[in-house]
Write an enzyme that holds these catalytic residues in place. Structure first.
Site, mmCIF file in Angstrom:
data_model
loop_
_atom_site.group_PDB
_atom_site.id
_atom_site.type_symbol
_atom_site.label_atom_id
_atom_site.label_comp_id
_atom_site.label_asym_id
_atom_site.label_seq_id
_atom_site.Cartn_x
_atom_site.Cartn_y
_atom_site.Cartn_z
ATOM 1 N N ASP A 17 59.430 76.510 -43.740
ATOM 2 C CA ASP A 17 60.180 76.253 -44.964
ATOM 3 C C ASP A 17 60.286 74.730 -45.120
ATOM 4 O OD1 ASP A 17 62.049 76.805 -47.149
ATOM 5 O OD2 ASP A 17 63.574 76.075 -45.765
ATOM 6 N N ASP A 19 62.955 72.728 -47.681
ATOM 7 C CA ASP A 19 64.314 72.220 -47.889
ATOM 8 C C ASP A 19 65.262 72.748 -46.820
ATOM 9 O OD1 ASP A 19 64.022 70.679 -50.370
ATOM 10 O OD2 ASP A 19 63.468 72.596 -51.240
ATOM 11 N N THR A 112 57.397 77.617 -49.177
ATOM 12 C CA THR A 112 58.605 77.099 -49.812
ATOM 13 C C THR A 112 58.869 77.743 -51.162
ATOM 14 O OG1 THR A 112 59.613 75.077 -50.717
ATOM 15 C CG2 THR A 112 57.213 75.168 -50.722
ATOM 16 N N SER A 113 60.128 77.813 -51.531
ATOM 17 C CA SER A 113 60.507 78.310 -52.853
ATOM 18 C C SER A 113 60.366 77.232 -53.917
ATOM 19 C CB SER A 113 61.949 78.832 -52.826
ATOM 20 O OG SER A 113 62.036 79.973 -51.993
ATOM 21 N N LYS A 144 61.822 84.587 -51.835
ATOM 22 C CA LYS A 144 62.628 84.933 -50.660
ATOM 23 C C LYS A 144 63.971 85.452 -51.158
ATOM 24 C CE LYS A 144 60.658 80.952 -48.155
ATOM 25 N NZ LYS A 144 60.955 79.634 -47.583
ATOM 26 N N ASP A 169 66.035 77.643 -42.669
ATOM 27 C CA ASP A 169 67.435 77.217 -42.607
ATOM 28 C C ASP A 169 68.390 78.144 -43.338
ATOM 29 O OD1 ASP A 169 68.449 75.455 -45.423
ATOM 30 O OD2 ASP A 169 66.449 76.307 -45.241
#
Length: 222
Positions: A17, A19, A112-113, A144, A169
C-alpha cells in the site's frame, strides 16, 4: 528496556500500500476530507474514521449511503485533483527509503487506492522510487476492502496469493489482504487493532534479506 522479539517471514513477492504505509500523507487527506465532510453536513471526525484505505467514491458510499453513485464518482474526481495538487507535508514513513532501496530488483508491486497521477505525485514528493508494477485505482473495479487489487498485483508478479505478503496501514487494506489469502504486515497506529499477521510502528523495524533462490525473507523486530 522491554525485550524485543524478531519474527521471520518468507515470501516470493511483496504487495505494498502507499498512503500510511510508505508515504505519510495524513495532513493532506485530513485537509481535503474535512472540507468535504463539512460541506455535506457530516462530522469530520467521524468521516476521517473511514476514509483511509478506500477509494474516495467508496468512502462516500459509506458516509452517504443513499447518494447517487454518479455523484460520488464526480466528487471523487474533484477530490483526487485537489489531493494531487497538494503535496505540502508529504513525507516518507520512517524507514521507507531504506526499505524501498532493499527491494530494488526483487518482486514487489504498489497496490493503492490512489490513481496513477496521485501515486506519482506522492511517491515523488516523498522521494521514493515508484515500483514498476503497480495496481492503481484505474485498474480495479472494486475498492479495498475488496481483495481485487492485491489479487491483480500477485497475478502481475506471477506469484500465488499465499506466497505474497501485504504491507498495509488501514482496516480496509488489512481486510483486503486477508481476503486475498495473504499474510499482512500492519504498519503504523491504525493497523494495530485490526489483527494483521504482525504489526510494526514503522518500516525501521523491517529488514529485507534476498535469499539465493529468489525468496524474500523479512526480519521484523517488535
Amino acid at each position: 528496556m522491554p525485550a524485543t522479539t524478531t519474527t521471520v517471514l518468507n515470501a516470493n513477492a511483496l504487495l505494498l500500500d502507499m498512503d500510511g504505509t510508505l508515504v505519510n500523507s495524513d495532513a493532506i487527506v485530513e485537509r481535503v476530507w474535512r472540507r468535504w465532510a463539512e460541506a455535506h453536513g457530516l462530522d469530520p471526525e467521524e468521516a476521517l474514521k473511514v476514509v483511509h484505505g478506500r477509494q474516495g467514491y467508496a468512502t462516500m458510499a459509506v458516509l452517504l449511503p443513499d447518494r447517487p453513485v454518479e455523484q460520488n464518482h464526480a466528487d471523487n474526481r474533484e477530490l483526487l485533483a485537489q489531493e494531487t495538487a497538494d503535496v505540502d507535508g508529504v513525507v516518507p514513513v520512517p524507514g521507507a527509503p531504506a526499505f524501498m532501496a532493499a527491494l530494488a530488483g526483487l518482486p514487489h508491486a504498489l497496490v493503492t487506492s490512489a490513481d496513477e497521477a496521485l501515486a506519482q505525485a506522492r511517491m515523488t514528493a516523498a522521494g521514493l522510487p515508484m515500483p514498476v508494477t503497480r495496481v492503481t485505482a484505474e485498474l480495479v473495479g472494486a475498492s479495498k476492502p475488496d481483495p481485487e487489487g492485491f489479487l491483480k498485483g500477485a497475478a502481475e508478479l506471477g506469484h500465488a496469493p499465499a506466497d505474497c505478503i501485504v504491507f498495509e496501514d488501514s482496516e480496509a487494506g488489512i481486510t483486503a489482504g486477508r481476503a486475498a489469502g495473504m499474510r499482512v504486515v500492519g504498519v503504523g497506529p491504525r493497523a494495530a487493532v485490526h489483527s494483521p499477521t504482525v504489526h510494526v510502528n514503522d518500516l525501521t523495524q523491517v529488514r529485507i534479506e534476498a535469499l539465493p533462490d529468489g525468496t524474500i525473507r523479512l526480519h521484523i523486530t517488535a
